[in-house]
Design an enzyme around this catalytic site. Structure first.
Site, short mmCIF file in Angstrom:
data_model
loop_
_atom_site.label_atom_id
_atom_site.label_comp_id
_atom_site.label_asym_id
_atom_site.label_seq_id
_atom_site.Cartn_x
_atom_site.Cartn_y
_atom_site.Cartn_z
N LYS A 1 -39.21 -20.99 -6.35
CA LYS A 1 -40.22 -20.45 -7.34
C LYS A 1 -40.25 -21.50 -7.98
O LYS A 1 -39.30 -22.23 -8.33
CB LYS A 1 -40.17 -18.75 -8.32
N VAL B 1 -52.63 -3.94 -14.35
CA VAL B 1 -54.36 -3.31 -13.14
C VAL B 1 -54.73 -4.99 -13.16
O VAL B 1 -55.55 -4.96 -12.74
CB VAL B 1 -54.83 -2.79 -13.74
N GLY B 2 -54.14 -5.63 -12.80
CA GLY B 2 -54.66 -7.39 -12.08
C GLY B 2 -54.43 -7.16 -10.87
O GLY B 2 -54.89 -6.46 -10.37
N LYS B 3 -54.65 -8.27 -10.09
CA LYS B 3 -54.67 -8.40 -8.97
C LYS B 3 -53.87 -7.29 -8.22
O LYS B 3 -54.75 -6.82 -6.89
CB LYS B 3 -54.44 -9.49 -8.18
N VAL B 4 -52.32 -6.85 -8.31
CA VAL B 4 -51.36 -6.01 -7.13
C VAL B 4 -51.74 -4.73 -7.52
O VAL B 4 -52.51 -3.43 -7.41
CB VAL B 4 -50.36 -6.44 -7.34
N GLY B 5 -51.82 -4.54 -9.30
CA GLY B 5 -52.43 -3.50 -9.67
C GLY B 5 -54.31 -2.77 -9.62
O GLY B 5 -53.89 -1.36 -9.58
#
Length: 373
Positions: free
Chosen positions: A85, A186-190
């Site tokens: 990472k 609730v960004g890209k994945v949410g």
């Protein structure tokens, strides 16, 4: 902090690189935890660490934890990759430039393929297109540049499969219709997960520190209910499943006692704030779906990119998250341990077998020859 690289429970990393390019303002950490299964694969986080007295030390801790998690994630996803990472330190809104991304790409390229990078919090497909100009070991690129595009698509799909597996183990059916699911972040994945949940007939509650993210989800899915805070969400009456989909540490001494859900399954990395939280969840009868198991759809997607991306092939592999999660739940139940412990044991066994195999191959190689021949 340096001693932790060698001695702490989060240590044992093969290589840690501190990167600095004064001209572009780049300050970054690249952590390679393991290459037992193959080249380390993991995303690039671009984050400011607000409120931290020593952001560089916070970034190092984050990179170490995330890299270790990627080793376990890739092992359980069945990928021929170890874990790594990177963290670029700073506010991406202010510091992200083409010059900085190219400088970062040169550092990754200098590792000669030991680390393959991709997107993470604060970095996007367009950023990986820039990094790829300086580094051939870059995934998460746009389709126009030979990549797979946004890995959030299969990350959300994998979390949804893990959630179905958790429902099957807890309630005897993978059907989520009528279940109440709280999504924090609730960004890209949410955001994509919310779409899958509403299609499945679930009642969805959401919260996010960014008002614009909530507004976007409500515009796309008018039946979703927005709550004012994560605390309000996790303590909501009737909550069946809690899905942490923002930054790590969501499950901690303050939040676990407030949980009304009987299942936790979300897309965030490093959800357990410290060792022992997994036992606290189990003691409360809460089924925890290990984060690095259920959110591995994205790394499955970008790993496939290295072989000439085929979405159907990658999605089929990500669908296997359902069976992997069920295997972990059953192993945990039969062994009398929390699912996080069961998942760790299975991943560690796979990495150990790979390391033993590599050692055997090297020992059997003719004098003057490499293990590869």
């Amino acid at each position: 902090m340096i001693e932790s690289l060698f001695h702490s429970a989060q240590g044992g990393h093969e290589q840690v690189v501190l990167c600095q390019d004064p001209r572009s303002g780049l300050k970054a950490v690249i952590a390679i935890h393991s290459t037992a299964l193959g080249p380390a694969l993991g995303g690039t986080r671009f984050h400011a660490y607000p409120g931290e007295a020593a952001p560089e030390e916070a970034a190092l801790r984050d990179a170490l934890n995330l890299a270790r998690g990627m080793s376990y994630k890739n092992a359980l996803a069945g990928l021929a990759h170890g874990g790594g990472k990177a963290v670029i330190i700073g506010d991406p809104e202010r510091l992200k430039t083409e010059e900085l991304l190219l400088a970062y790409g040169r550092f990754v390229a200098g590792l000669g393929g030991r680390y393959v990078t991709a997107c993470d919090v604060g970095t996007y497909v367009a950023d990986m297109d820039v990094v790829a100009r300086a580094c051939p070991w870059t995934t998460g690129r746009s389709p126009e540049n030979g990549g797979a595009g946004d890995s959030s698509v299969l990350t959300a799909f994998g979390v949804f499969q893990g959630m179905r597996a958790a429902a099957a183990h807890r309630w005897g059916t993978p059907d989520l219709a009528g279940r109440t699911v709280g999504v924090a972040g609730v960004g890209k994945v949410g955001r994509l997960l919310v779409g899958r949940l509403t299609e499945a007939g679930a009642r969805v509650l959401v919260t996010d520190v960014r008002e614009e993210a909530v507004r976007r989800v409500l515009a796309d899915h008018p039946g979703v209910t927005a709550l004012g805070s994560t605390r309000e969400l996790i303590s909501a009456p009737g909550l069946d499943i809690y899905a942490p989909c923002a930054l790590g540490g969501a499950l901690n001494d303050a939040t676990v006692p407030l949980l009304t859900a009987s299942v936790v399954c979300g897309g965030a990395n490093n959800q357990l704030d410290h060792p022992g939280v997994e036992k606290d969840l189990a003691d409360r009868g809460i089924l925890y779906a290990p984060d690095y198991v259920v959110n591995s759809g994205g790394v499955i997607q970008v790993a496939d990119e290295l072989h000439g991306f085929d979405f159907a092939r990658a999605k089929a592999k990500a669908a296997g998250i359902y069976d992997t999660a069920l295997e972990i739940f059953r192993h945990a139940e039969s062994s009398g341990v929390p699912p996080a412990v069961a998942a760790d044991r299975i991943a560690e066994q796979r990495m150990a077998r790979a390391a033993e195999g590599a050692g055997t191959a090297a020992a059997g190689a003719p004098a003057g020859a490499s293990a590869d021949g």
